[in-house]
Design an enzyme around this catalytic site. Structure first.
Site, PDB file in Angstrom:
ATOM      1  N   HIS A 114      66.887 -12.804 -10.318  1.00 53.73           N
ATOM      2  CA  HIS A 114      66.233 -11.569  -9.915  1.00 53.73           C
ATOM      3  C   HIS A 114      65.471 -11.869  -8.295  1.00 53.73           C
ATOM      4  O   HIS A 114      65.189 -12.909  -8.392  1.00 53.73           O
ATOM      5  CB  HIS A 114      65.049 -11.195 -10.737  1.00 53.73           C
ATOM      6  CG  HIS A 114      64.393  -9.786 -10.796  1.00 53.73           C
ATOM      7  ND1 HIS A 114      63.428  -9.660  -9.806  1.00 53.73           N
ATOM      8  CD2 HIS A 114      64.677  -8.817 -11.388  1.00 53.73           C
ATOM      9  CE1 HIS A 114      63.285  -8.328 -10.083  1.00 53.73           C
ATOM     10  NE2 HIS A 114      63.954  -7.587 -10.651  1.00 53.73           N
ATOM     11  N   ASP A 160      68.475  -6.449 -17.739  1.00 54.52           N
ATOM     12  CA  ASP A 160      69.762  -6.133 -17.986  1.00 54.52           C
ATOM     13  C   ASP A 160      70.450  -7.121 -19.007  1.00 54.52           C
ATOM     14  O   ASP A 160      71.611  -6.303 -19.482  1.00 54.52           O
ATOM     15  CB  ASP A 160      70.798  -5.909 -16.770  1.00 54.52           C
ATOM     16  CG  ASP A 160      70.099  -4.684 -15.770  1.00 54.52           C
ATOM     17  OD1 ASP A 160      69.522  -3.714 -16.547  1.00 54.52           O
ATOM     18  OD2 ASP A 160      70.121  -4.696 -14.521  1.00 54.52           O
TER      19      ASP A 160
HETATM   20  N1  CMC Z   1      75.016 -15.939 -10.762  1.00 57.54           N
HETATM   21  C1  CMC Z   1      75.401 -16.966 -10.218  1.00 57.54           C
HETATM   22  N2  CMC Z   1      74.578 -17.306  -9.051  1.00 57.54           N
HETATM   23  C2  CMC Z   1      73.582 -16.494  -8.346  1.00 57.54           C
HETATM   24  C3  CMC Z   1      73.104 -15.352  -9.372  1.00 57.54           C
HETATM   25  C4  CMC Z   1      74.080 -14.962 -10.557  1.00 57.54           C
HETATM   26  N3  CMC Z   1      73.713 -13.958 -11.254  1.00 57.54           N
HETATM   27  N4  CMC Z   1      72.102 -14.777  -8.912  1.00 57.54           N
HETATM   28  C5  CMC Z   1      71.708 -15.365  -7.704  1.00 57.54           C
HETATM   29  N5  CMC Z   1      72.634 -16.513  -7.600  1.00 57.54           N
HETATM   30  C6  CMC Z   1      72.557 -17.516  -6.535  1.00 57.54           C
HETATM   31  C7  CMC Z   1      73.143 -16.945  -5.380  1.00 57.54           C
HETATM   32  O1  CMC Z   1      74.451 -17.533  -5.130  1.00 57.54           O
HETATM   33  C8  CMC Z   1      72.261 -18.061  -4.243  1.00 57.54           C
HETATM   34  O2  CMC Z   1      72.713 -19.310  -4.284  1.00 57.54           O
HETATM   35  P1  CMC Z   1      72.697 -20.182  -2.902  1.00 57.54           P
HETATM   36  O3  CMC Z   1      71.396 -20.421  -2.687  1.00 57.54           O
HETATM   37  O4  CMC Z   1      73.359 -21.311  -3.284  1.00 57.54           O
HETATM   38  O5  CMC Z   1      73.479 -19.519  -1.999  1.00 57.54           O
HETATM   39  C9  CMC Z   1      70.820 -17.954  -5.008  1.00 57.54           C
HETATM   40  O6  CMC Z   1      71.341 -17.857  -6.154  1.00 57.54           O
HETATM   41  C10 CMC Z   1      70.145 -17.040  -4.607  1.00 57.54           C
HETATM   42  O7  CMC Z   1      70.555 -15.635  -4.881  1.00 57.54           O
HETATM   43  P2  CMC Z   1      70.540 -14.324  -3.728  1.00 57.54           P
HETATM   44  O8  CMC Z   1      71.726 -13.454  -4.154  1.00 57.54           O
HETATM   45  O9  CMC Z   1      70.152 -14.726  -2.365  1.00 57.54           O
HETATM   46  O10 CMC Z   1      69.304 -13.561  -4.414  1.00 57.54           O
HETATM   47  P3  CMC Z   1      68.530 -12.401  -4.272  1.00 57.54           P
HETATM   48  O11 CMC Z   1      67.370 -12.153  -4.442  1.00 57.54           O
HETATM   49  O12 CMC Z   1      69.264 -11.710  -2.859  1.00 57.54           O
HETATM   50  O13 CMC Z   1      69.300 -11.393  -5.404  1.00 57.54           O
HETATM   51  C11 CMC Z   1      70.106 -10.722  -7.575  1.00 57.54           C
HETATM   52  C12 CMC Z   1      68.968 -10.988  -6.628  1.00 57.54           C
HETATM   53  C13 CMC Z   1      69.678  -9.988  -8.621  1.00 57.54           C
HETATM   54  C14 CMC Z   1      70.853  -9.136  -6.781  1.00 57.54           C
HETATM   55  C15 CMC Z   1      70.878 -11.532  -7.920  1.00 57.54           C
HETATM   56  O14 CMC Z   1      70.474 -12.288  -8.683  1.00 57.54           O
HETATM   57  C16 CMC Z   1      72.314 -11.232  -8.668  1.00 57.54           C
HETATM   58  O15 CMC Z   1      73.355 -10.687  -7.880  1.00 57.54           O
HETATM   59  N6  CMC Z   1      72.384 -11.092  -9.851  1.00 57.54           N
HETATM   60  C17 CMC Z   1      73.341 -10.472 -10.725  1.00 57.54           C
HETATM   61  C18 CMC Z   1      73.194  -9.080 -10.883  1.00 57.54           C
HETATM   62  C19 CMC Z   1      72.195  -8.433 -11.748  1.00 57.54           C
HETATM   63  O16 CMC Z   1      71.782  -8.921 -12.891  1.00 57.54           O
HETATM   64  N7  CMC Z   1      71.314  -7.628 -11.256  1.00 57.54           N
HETATM   65  C20 CMC Z   1      70.198  -6.975 -11.937  1.00 57.54           C
HETATM   66  C21 CMC Z   1      69.047  -7.336 -11.532  1.00 57.54           C
HETATM   67  S1  CMC Z   1      67.550  -6.809 -12.416  1.00 57.54           S
HETATM   68  C22 CMC Z   1      67.564  -5.366 -12.735  1.00 57.54           C
HETATM   69  C23 CMC Z   1      67.366  -4.417 -11.501  1.00 57.54           C
HETATM   70  O17 CMC Z   1      66.865  -4.665 -10.480  1.00 57.54           O
HETATM   71  O18 CMC Z   1      68.248  -3.378 -11.506  1.00 57.54           O
END
Ligand code: CMC
Length: 425
Positions: free
Chosen positions: A304, A361
């Site tokens: 998140h 989710d």
């Molecule tokens: N699986 C594997 N690695 C992950 C995941 C994941 N679900 N989420 C983040 N990471 C890693 C990412 O690769 C990165 O690694 P590194 O630092 O080595 O490059 C690090 O964690 C930080 O991730 P980010 O993408 O920069 O973080 P963000 O704040 O931009 O993204 C997020 C947040 C929710 C989009 C992301 O965690 C994600 O894609 N999760 C899966 C999709 C998901 O479940 N979304 C629902 C969110 S909650 C409800 C809503 O808002 O609708």
């Protein structure tokens, strides 16, 4: 506490006012920075940008705190009803019983949807995604109820009620219409959640929603009702800041929610769990895939932007999941896979170091499925829950007379060059 911060660059200093929120959140007001210094700020994905001051929802991502208008989410989920929470988000306080009855009566009086709109369903193929259908139908409501936008107190209230009252019916059209089933008409004598279930599932006038299902759905809708400046809420505020009407603004929010990194993740989670099951249930294989930077796979329902310890909504949903499935006598094999994945991830340094935990989710889809909701409708359920949040965010933006949203950029493209005739390129 100092009320100014100083930015120094070369031999110049610029004073920036410090803004303090009611929960002592600190912000630097940079609204005059460019005029004073020529600088803009750069923050891709708005990871550290406060786009507005808001009095609706408070969230502390480190402590896993979520409150609507000051009320903790766990208390609301346990004790409140969805319509009470809608009222709270929209008007800022919990309603008295008279206020709640009057509000519910207003919703009930506005459930009817223009019958001509149903013709739009004929234009969609049967396999259209329901999110495409509800975003189109939502913006189409502006053709009937205020495309020009009446931003007076009464005008805002009127469109808010119209949209809240009608989205359940439009959502049921996406479910039933695409499946070639007869469309149901809203039953204003039912409470909001029972009416929603009846719109979705009634095959005749004898339909009675199961109280366990009504209660479970009520909790899920409350848990999704607002989440401050997330992608879809920010989209609603951004579109509305141009003074686009509420229906157009919320339709844009529905589209933003659809993406798999946002609300679309609830559908992706079940599809991922099903894929793992079909692949023999080897959860470690998928944990390793999620960690592999050469593999595009992400553990859906994990991570998140703001919660860095736990998502309080996920905790409530996980507990509710066991309870609801056992009450309904449903045994879903993917629940075991979900728990194994969570256990493995929570003990894996990759996920621990990056503070990746199950989000709202991760378990919600397992409940939706147990309630009989088809997988491609999961994100629609999220939209139905989030609707009062979007409307409250839009209303706050309109009432605050916020200026049009218009970020700046740092240009990194070509310098000026002369046009070259096509034959000379
Ligand atoms: N699986 C594997 N690695 C992950 C995941 C994941 N679900 N989420 C983040 N990471 C890693 C990412 O690769 C990165 O690694 P590194 O630092 O080595 O490059 C690090 O964690 C930080 O991730 P980010 O993408 O920069 O973080 P963000 O704040 O931009 O993204 C997020 C947040 C929710 C989009 C992301 O965690 C994600 O894609 N999760 C899966 C999709 C998901 O479940 N979304 C629902 C969110 S909650 C409800 C809503 O808002 O609708």
């Amino acid at each position: 506490m100092a009320n100014q911060a100083t930015l120094k660059y070369n031999d110049q200093s610029y004073e920036l006012p410090v803004v303090v929120g009611t929960e002592n959140e600190l912000a630097l007001d940079i609204s005059t920075l460019r005029d004073k210094s020529g600088f803009i700020t750069l923050d891709s994905g708005y990871k550290n940008t406060g786009a507005t001051k808001s009095a609706i929802t408070f969230l502390d991502g480190e402590l896993g705190v979520l409150r609507y208008r000051g009320y903790p989410i766990d208390q609301l989920a346990e004790k409140s009803t969805f319509t009470e929470v809608i009222y709270l988000l929209l008007y800022g306080s919990l309603p008295t019983s008279t206020e709640l009855s009057a509000f519910e009566a207003k919703l009930a009086a506005n459930v009817e949807v223009p019958a001509q709109l149903a013709k739009m369903l004929d234009a969609f193929p049967a396999d259209a995604h329901p999110m495409a259908v509800i975003s189109s139908l939502t913006t189409s409501l502006s053709a009937y109820y205020g495309a020009e936008g009446d931003f007076s107190k009464e005008g805002v209230d009127k469109v808010a009620i119209q949209l809240l009252a009608k989205l359940p019916t439009l959502s049921s059209w996406a479910l039933r219409g695409l499946a070639g089933k007869q469309l149901n008409v809203a039953n204003p004598s039912l409470d909001y959640t029972s009416n929603l279930l009846s719109l979705f599932f009634a095959e005749d006038s004898n339909y009675k929603p199961d109280p366990t299902i009504v209660q479970a759905l009520n909790t899920l809708l409350i848990l999704h009702a607002d989440h401050e400046q997330n992608c879809s809420a920010s989209t609603v505020r951004m579109v509305g800041s141009s003074r686009a009407n509420l229906f157009a603004s919320v339709s844009a929010g529905i589209s933003a929610l659809w993406g798999p990194l946002h609300g679309g993740a609830n559908q992706e989670v079940i599809e991922m769990l099903e894929a793992i099951k079909a692949d023999g249930g080897d959860t470690m294989k998928y944990i390793n895939k999620a960690k592999d930077k050469n593999d595009g796979f992400r553990l859906m329902g994990f991570g998140h932007r703001v919660y860095k310890n736990f998502d309080p909504r996920a905790r409530i949903i996980k507990a509710a999941c066991d309870n609801i499935l056992s009450k309904l006598g449903v045994s879903d094999p993917v629940l075991k896979i979900a728990k194994e994945l969570e256990e493995a991830a929570l003990n894996d340094p990759y996920f621990v170091e990056r503070k990746l935990y199950p989000n709202v989710d991760f378990y919600s889809g397992i409940i939706y499925r147990a309630l009989g909701i088809p997988v491609n409708m999961f994100t629609v359920m999220f939209a139905l829950g989030r609707l009062p949040g979007w409307i409250s965010q839009w209303k706050e933006m309109i009432e605050g007379k916020e200026p049009i949203g218009r970020p700046r950029q740092v240009y990194v493209g070509a310098l000026e060059r002369d046009y070259v005739a096509i034959g000379d390129r």
